[in-house]
Design a protein around this motif. Structure first.
Motif, PDB file in Angstrom:
ATOM      1  N   MET A   1      11.841 -57.561 -52.584  1.00 56.76           N
ATOM      2  CA  MET A   1      11.445 -57.948 -51.225  1.00 56.76           C
ATOM      3  C   MET A   1      10.897 -56.740 -50.481  1.00 56.76           C
ATOM      4  SD  MET A   1      12.182 -61.218 -50.700  1.00 56.76           S
ATOM      5  CE  MET A   1      12.546 -61.451 -48.976  1.00 56.76           C
ATOM      6  N   HIS A   2       9.797 -56.966 -49.770  1.00 58.61           N
ATOM      7  CA  HIS A   2       9.199 -55.899 -48.984  1.00 58.61           C
ATOM      8  C   HIS A   2       9.696 -55.983 -47.543  1.00 58.61           C
ATOM      9  CE1 HIS A   2       6.443 -54.542 -52.092  1.00 58.61           C
ATOM     10  NE2 HIS A   2       6.080 -55.790 -52.301  1.00 58.61           N
ATOM     11  N   ALA A   3      10.043 -54.837 -46.984  1.00 60.24           N
ATOM     12  CA  ALA A   3      10.479 -54.784 -45.597  1.00 60.24           C
ATOM     13  C   ALA A   3       9.290 -54.475 -44.701  1.00 60.24           C
ATOM     14  CB  ALA A   3      11.541 -53.693 -45.430  1.00 60.24           C
ATOM     15  N   PRO A   4       9.309 -54.925 -43.442  1.00 63.05           N
ATOM     16  CA  PRO A   4       8.218 -54.593 -42.524  1.00 63.05           C
ATOM     17  C   PRO A   4       7.998 -53.086 -42.475  1.00 63.05           C
ATOM     18  CG  PRO A   4       9.668 -56.239 -41.563  1.00 63.05           C
ATOM     19  CD  PRO A   4      10.340 -55.783 -42.818  1.00 63.05           C
ATOM     20  N   GLY A   5       6.730 -52.687 -42.502  1.00 61.22           N
ATOM     21  CA  GLY A   5       6.394 -51.272 -42.448  1.00 61.22           C
ATOM     22  C   GLY A   5       6.518 -50.551 -43.776  1.00 61.22           C
ATOM     23  N   PHE A   6       6.557 -51.292 -44.893  1.00 57.23           N
ATOM     24  CA  PHE A   6       6.770 -50.626 -46.182  1.00 57.23           C
ATOM     25  C   PHE A   6       5.596 -49.732 -46.593  1.00 57.23           C
ATOM     26  CE2 PHE A   6       4.276 -54.213 -47.550  1.00 57.23           C
ATOM     27  CZ  PHE A   6       3.700 -53.863 -48.761  1.00 57.23           C
ATOM     28  N   LEU A   7       4.467 -49.862 -45.908  1.00 61.07           N
ATOM     29  CA  LEU A   7       3.319 -49.001 -46.209  1.00 61.07           C
ATOM     30  C   LEU A   7       3.233 -47.786 -45.286  1.00 61.07           C
ATOM     31  CD1 LEU A   7       0.515 -51.676 -46.775  1.00 61.07           C
ATOM     32  CD2 LEU A   7       1.842 -50.462 -48.513  1.00 61.07           C
ATOM     33  N   ASP A   8       4.176 -47.664 -44.365  1.00 62.17           N
ATOM     34  CA  ASP A   8       4.085 -46.619 -43.343  1.00 62.17           C
ATOM     35  C   ASP A   8       4.065 -45.202 -43.914  1.00 62.17           C
ATOM     36  OD1 ASP A   8       3.992 -48.549 -41.441  1.00 62.17           O
ATOM     37  OD2 ASP A   8       6.026 -48.237 -40.663  1.00 62.17           O
ATOM     38  N   GLY A   9       4.655 -44.986 -45.044  1.00 59.73           N
ATOM     39  CA  GLY A   9       4.729 -43.637 -45.590  1.00 59.73           C
ATOM     40  C   GLY A   9       3.510 -43.214 -46.375  1.00 59.73           C
ATOM     41  N   PHE A  10       2.482 -44.062 -46.416  1.00 58.86           N
ATOM     42  CA  PHE A  10       1.302 -43.753 -47.230  1.00 58.86           C
ATOM     43  C   PHE A  10       0.065 -43.551 -46.359  1.00 58.86           C
ATOM     44  CE2 PHE A  10       4.015 -46.614 -49.820  1.00 58.86           C
ATOM     45  CZ  PHE A  10       4.378 -45.698 -50.799  1.00 58.86           C
ATOM     46  N   ASP A  11      -0.787 -42.636 -46.781  1.00 58.67           N
ATOM     47  CA  ASP A  11      -2.055 -42.398 -46.100  1.00 58.67           C
ATOM     48  C   ASP A  11      -3.240 -42.925 -46.901  1.00 58.67           C
ATOM     49  OD1 ASP A  11      -0.919 -41.036 -43.907  1.00 58.67           O
ATOM     50  OD2 ASP A  11      -0.795 -39.189 -45.088  1.00 58.67           O
ATOM     51  N   ARG A  12      -2.987 -43.322 -48.140  1.00 57.28           N
ATOM     52  CA  ARG A  12      -4.081 -43.771 -49.005  1.00 57.28           C
ATOM     53  C   ARG A  12      -3.538 -44.777 -50.018  1.00 57.28           C
ATOM     54  NH1 ARG A  12      -6.326 -42.137 -53.977  1.00 57.28           N
ATOM     55  NH2 ARG A  12      -8.596 -42.426 -54.094  1.00 57.28           N
ATOM     56  N   LEU A  13      -4.295 -45.846 -50.234  1.00 55.65           N
ATOM     57  CA  LEU A  13      -3.979 -46.869 -51.220  1.00 55.65           C
ATOM     58  C   LEU A  13      -5.240 -47.140 -52.035  1.00 55.65           C
ATOM     59  CD1 LEU A  13      -2.366 -49.413 -48.715  1.00 55.65           C
ATOM     60  CD2 LEU A  13      -1.086 -47.831 -50.167  1.00 55.65           C
ATOM     61  N   VAL A  14      -5.076 -47.675 -53.238  1.00 58.20           N
ATOM     62  CA  VAL A  14      -6.233 -48.027 -54.060  1.00 58.20           C
ATOM     63  C   VAL A  14      -6.010 -49.418 -54.643  1.00 58.20           C
ATOM     64  CG1 VAL A  14      -7.617 -47.469 -56.098  1.00 58.20           C
ATOM     65  CG2 VAL A  14      -6.763 -45.632 -54.646  1.00 58.20           C
ATOM     66  N   ALA A  15      -6.887 -50.359 -54.264  1.00 56.09           N
ATOM     67  CA  ALA A  15      -6.827 -51.710 -54.822  1.00 56.09           C
ATOM     68  C   ALA A  15      -7.590 -51.734 -56.139  1.00 56.09           C
ATOM     69  CB  ALA A  15      -7.421 -52.712 -53.846  1.00 56.09           C
ATOM     70  N   TYR A 153       2.747 -62.141 -51.026  1.00 54.95           N
ATOM     71  CA  TYR A 153       2.351 -63.442 -50.505  1.00 54.95           C
ATOM     72  C   TYR A 153       3.448 -64.482 -50.746  1.00 54.95           C
ATOM     73  CZ  TYR A 153      -0.394 -67.726 -49.914  1.00 54.95           C
ATOM     74  OH  TYR A 153      -0.848 -68.953 -49.503  1.00 54.95           O
ATOM     75  N   ALA A 154       4.026 -64.475 -51.957  1.00 52.42           N
ATOM     76  CA  ALA A 154       5.090 -65.422 -52.277  1.00 52.42           C
ATOM     77  C   ALA A 154       6.314 -65.210 -51.378  1.00 52.42           C
ATOM     78  CB  ALA A 154       5.481 -65.287 -53.740  1.00 52.42           C
ATOM     79  N   GLN A 155       6.538 -63.970 -50.968  1.00 48.13           N
ATOM     80  CA  GLN A 155       7.646 -63.674 -50.062  1.00 48.13           C
ATOM     81  C   GLN A 155       7.425 -64.331 -48.702  1.00 48.13           C
ATOM     82  OE1 GLN A 155       8.625 -59.468 -49.725  1.00 48.13           O
ATOM     83  NE2 GLN A 155       9.346 -59.728 -47.617  1.00 48.13           N
TER      84      GLN A 155
END
Length: 217
Positions: A1-15, A153-155
């Protein structure tokens, strides 16, 4: 399960997304039983990457990379119907070892965002092993590096269809370009958009998408 703000610690993502020959990755046990002269067939025939870079409180799309890949292997007719890539399109395409450094460069140290991430990860690991960059059974990037938009999305929408097309429809993303055929860069781009919307919904606690969304270029 992902918590709100789980991307806060990142400055860069790659899809990331890959199109393939239609074959599944073989079991590692099967591969290890093959004679020394056996050559594992290629599976990936196209890769697409879209960079997301932190900008203030949001994200913008940065660099992208897409290329066809010669697998030195046949393509299943059913797969051609999905992505429209024929063997003749791949005659002059680079083989995976030739793009390995470019793939490593664009991923860097960023989390890898993918729809049905376990599936995409298996193909990436397979091609890294074929290129002798890792041993069979090893992972090019640990599972902890992957963010799966399908699971997120399923979450938020339990029981709903989780195909990328269904996700785009629910999130009011224009996926009409996928009506005729899929593409690695197109799907990576849609995955990036979906992630940002799902992250917003997770933060706000809402599950109703607005009529339109605007993203940074």
């Amino acid at each position: 399960m992902h918590a709100p703000g789980f991307l806060d610690g990142f400055d860069r993502l790659v899809a990331f997304d890959a199109e393939t020959t239609g074959k599944r990755t073989p079991d590692v046990g099967f591969i290890r039983k093959q004679p020394s002269g056996w050559r594992a067939p290629g599976l990936v025939i196209e890769v697409g990457f879209v960079e997301l870079v932190r900008e203030g409180d949001g994200w913008r799309k940065g660099e992208s990379f897409r290329t066809l890949v010669n697998p030195d292997a046949p393509i299943e007719p059913a797969a051609i119907k999905v992505h429209g890539i024929k063997p003749s399109d791949l005659k002059t395409a680079p083989r995976f070892p030739a793009i390995l450094d470019r793939v490593r460069d664009i991923i860097g140290t960023a989390p890898i965002v993918a729809h049905a991430a376990e599936n995409e990860r298996s193909f990436l690991d397979y091609e890294f092993a074929r290129a002798k960059a890792i041993a069979w059974g090893e992972s090019a990037y640990p599972q902890s590096r992957y963010v799966c938009t399908q699971r997120l999305y399923a979450q938020l929408f339990p029981g709903a269809s989780t195909s990328l097309t269904a996700v785009c429809d629910r999130l009011a993303l224009d996926a009409s370009a996928r009506d005729d055929r899929h593409g690695a860069l197109l799907d990576a781009d849609m995955t990036a958009d979906a992630l940002l919307l799902l992250d917003t919904m997770l933060r706000t606690g809402g599950t109703a998408a607005p009529r339109t969304w605007t993203f940074g270029g």
